[in-house]
Structure formats: C-alpha cells, structure tokens
Design an enzyme around this catalytic site. Structure first.
Site, PDB file in Angstrom:
ATOM      1  N   CYS A   6       0.827  -1.120   0.173  1.00  0.00           N
ATOM      2  CA  CYS A   6       0.025  -0.146  -0.242  1.00  0.00           C
ATOM      3  C   CYS A   6       0.863   1.184  -0.096  1.00  0.00           C
ATOM      4  CB  CYS A   6      -0.682  -0.148   1.373  1.00  0.00           C
ATOM      5  SG  CYS A   6      -1.726   1.686   1.426  1.00  0.00           S
ATOM      6  N   ASP A  32      -1.571  16.304  -1.481  1.00  0.00           N
ATOM      7  CA  ASP A  32      -1.726  15.301  -2.424  1.00  0.00           C
ATOM      8  C   ASP A  32      -0.826  15.689  -3.666  1.00  0.00           C
ATOM      9  OD1 ASP A  32      -4.617  13.643  -3.522  1.00  0.00           O
ATOM     10  OD2 ASP A  32      -2.878  14.325  -5.018  1.00  0.00           O
ATOM     11  N   HIS A  48      -3.682   0.732   8.557  1.00  0.00           N
ATOM     12  CA  HIS A  48      -4.450   0.447   7.111  1.00  0.00           C
ATOM     13  C   HIS A  48      -5.841  -0.062   7.196  1.00  0.00           C
ATOM     14  CE1 HIS A  48      -4.141  -0.687   2.840  1.00  0.00           C
ATOM     15  NE2 HIS A  48      -5.018  -1.890   3.515  1.00  0.00           N
ATOM     16  N   ASN A  87     -13.776   9.142  -0.993  1.00  0.00           N
ATOM     17  CA  ASN A  87     -14.229   8.203  -2.119  1.00  0.00           C
ATOM     18  C   ASN A  87     -14.169   6.779  -1.768  1.00  0.00           C
ATOM     19  OD1 ASN A  87     -14.577  10.385  -3.931  1.00  0.00           O
ATOM     20  ND2 ASN A  87     -12.085  10.606  -4.369  1.00  0.00           N
ATOM     21  N   THR A  95      -8.928   5.389  -5.780  1.00  0.00           N
ATOM     22  CA  THR A  95      -7.790   4.684  -6.644  1.00  0.00           C
ATOM     23  C   THR A  95      -6.748   4.093  -5.474  1.00  0.00           C
ATOM     24  OG1 THR A  95      -6.468   6.840  -6.578  1.00  0.00           O
ATOM     25  CG2 THR A  95      -7.827   6.186  -8.475  1.00  0.00           C
ATOM     26  N   HIS A  98      -6.408   2.768   0.864  1.00  0.00           N
ATOM     27  CA  HIS A  98      -6.033   2.943   2.263  1.00  0.00           C
ATOM     28  C   HIS A  98      -7.029   4.192   2.452  1.00  0.00           C
ATOM     29  CE1 HIS A  98      -2.888   3.636   5.519  1.00  0.00           C
ATOM     30  NE2 HIS A  98      -3.546   4.418   5.898  1.00  0.00           N
ATOM     31  N   HIS A 100      -8.854   7.639   3.056  1.00  0.00           N
ATOM     32  CA  HIS A 100      -8.290   8.941   3.274  1.00  0.00           C
ATOM     33  C   HIS A 100      -9.397   9.892   3.094  1.00  0.00           C
ATOM     34  CE1 HIS A 100      -7.854   7.385  -0.800  1.00  0.00           C
ATOM     35  NE2 HIS A 100      -8.074   8.482  -1.400  1.00  0.00           N
TER      36      HIS A 100
HETATM   37  P1  5GP Z   1      -8.633   8.630  -4.383  1.00  0.00           P
HETATM   38  O1  5GP Z   1      -8.583   8.841  -5.947  1.00  0.00           O
HETATM   39  O2  5GP Z   1      -8.105   7.249  -4.082  1.00  0.00           O
HETATM   40  O3  5GP Z   1      -9.827   9.332  -3.557  1.00  0.00           O
HETATM   41  O4  5GP Z   1      -7.361   9.565  -3.941  1.00  0.00           O
HETATM   42  C1  5GP Z   1      -5.851   9.189  -4.073  1.00  0.00           C
HETATM   43  C2  5GP Z   1      -5.252  10.337  -3.954  1.00  0.00           C
HETATM   44  O5  5GP Z   1      -3.965  10.113  -3.406  1.00  0.00           O
HETATM   45  C3  5GP Z   1      -5.155  11.082  -5.545  1.00  0.00           C
HETATM   46  O6  5GP Z   1      -5.450  12.264  -5.165  1.00  0.00           O
HETATM   47  C4  5GP Z   1      -3.712  11.103  -5.817  1.00  0.00           C
HETATM   48  O7  5GP Z   1      -3.289  12.296  -6.255  1.00  0.00           O
HETATM   49  C5  5GP Z   1      -2.843  10.777  -4.380  1.00  0.00           C
HETATM   50  N1  5GP Z   1      -1.689  10.058  -4.506  1.00  0.00           N
HETATM   51  C6  5GP Z   1      -1.571   8.963  -5.057  1.00  0.00           C
HETATM   52  N2  5GP Z   1      -0.343   8.707  -4.981  1.00  0.00           N
HETATM   53  C7  5GP Z   1       0.468   9.741  -4.324  1.00  0.00           C
HETATM   54  C8  5GP Z   1       1.631   9.696  -3.603  1.00  0.00           C
HETATM   55  O8  5GP Z   1       2.584   8.735  -3.891  1.00  0.00           O
HETATM   56  N3  5GP Z   1       2.060  10.711  -2.835  1.00  0.00           N
HETATM   57  C9  5GP Z   1       0.752  11.769  -2.745  1.00  0.00           C
HETATM   58  N4  5GP Z   1       1.090  12.644  -1.761  1.00  0.00           N
HETATM   59  N5  5GP Z   1      -0.409  11.479  -3.111  1.00  0.00           N
HETATM   60  C10 5GP Z   1      -0.693  10.359  -3.892  1.00  0.00           C
HETATM   61 ZN    ZN Z   2      -2.190   1.407   3.646  1.00  0.00          ZN
END
Ligand code: 5GP
Ligand code: ZN
Length: 114
Positions: A6, A32, A48, A87, A95, A98, A100
């Site tokens: 993860c 982000d 997690h 989400n 995406t 974990h 958030h």
């Molecule tokens: P989701 O689409 O799952 O709601 O949000 C995941 C978020 O994690 C996305 O906005 C994406 O830009 C962010 N994200 C993905 N990988 C990383 C990373 O390695 N570092 C940081 N700081 N943000 C990440």
């Molecule tokens: Zn995790």
C-alpha cells in the site's frame, strides 16, 4: 491490496517521501501529489483501513479524529470554505485503497460533483 504493497502505508512508514503537514500517533496529513485545488491535503489513519466500508462501531473514533483534524487544519490555514471527500470504491473515484479524506480548498467548488 494488503498493507505491504500500500502506497499510503509506505508514506506512513517514510519509505516514500511526502510533504507532511501534520503527524500524531494515529493520523498523518500530507499534500496530494496531484492537487485538484490550491489546497489539497490527504488525511489518513496510520492504521491500514481499506475504505469507509471498513469503518464500524469499534473503529469509528478514527473517522471522528480525521474530521477533527480537518477542522483544526482549516482553522490553522485560515480556510473559510473547504470540502472534505471520502471516495469509496472505484466508481466513486477511489484509486488508493487506504482510507483517506481529501481536504480541498482555495477555489470555487461545484455541486453536484462530476
Ligand atoms: P482517491 O482517488 O483514492 O480518492 O485519492 C487518492 C489520491 O492520492 C489522489 O488524489 C492522488 O493524487 C494521491 N496520491 C496517489 N499517490 C500519491 C503519492 O505517492 N503521494 C501523494 N502525496 N499523493 C498521492
Ligand atoms: Zn495502507
């Protein structure tokens, strides 16, 4: 996905870098990597938890702590408007599996969301 693979667990463990804005025993907040607003923070539990689907009566204190931290960061950053988003699962836009909370601010937000 388990916690070994993860990306957010790796951020918690400092195995990959992030711009951390808050850390305590249970939570981490960081910027982000692909900001969708002038302020775009992610607030995560260190533990997690896959998504809000795994929140229940025995761990829901963490959801309260996430919202409380969002509120405190809103005050600290002097945000007078912001949006909090969780989400849950792919078609809602998740995406990273974990839990958030997105904290978005600094531009006009549209409703309904796309
Ligand atoms: P989701 O689409 O799952 O709601 O949000 C995941 C978020 O994690 C996305 O906005 C994406 O830009 C962010 N994200 C993905 N990988 C990383 C990373 O390695 N570092 C940081 N700081 N943000 C990440
Ligand atoms: Zn995790």
């Amino acid at each position: 996905m388990n916690s070994d693979s993860c990306i957010f667990c790796k951020i918690v463990n400092k195995e990959i870098p992030s711009e951390i804005v808050h850390e305590d025993d249970e939570l981490l907040a960081f910027r982000d990597i692909s900001p969708q607003a002038p302020v775009h923070l992610l607030i995560i539990p260190k533990q997690h938890i896959k998504s809000t689907e795994e929140i229940n009566d025995s761990n829901c204190h963490i959801a309260g702590k996430i919202i409380s931290l969002a509120s405190s960061l809103g005050r600290k950053l002097k945000l007078n408007s912001y949006r909090l988003v969780f989400n849950t699962n792919e078609s809602a836009g998740q995406t990273v599996f974990h839990l958030h909370c997105h904290l978005l601010a600094g531009r006009q937000m549209n409703w309904p969301p796309g």
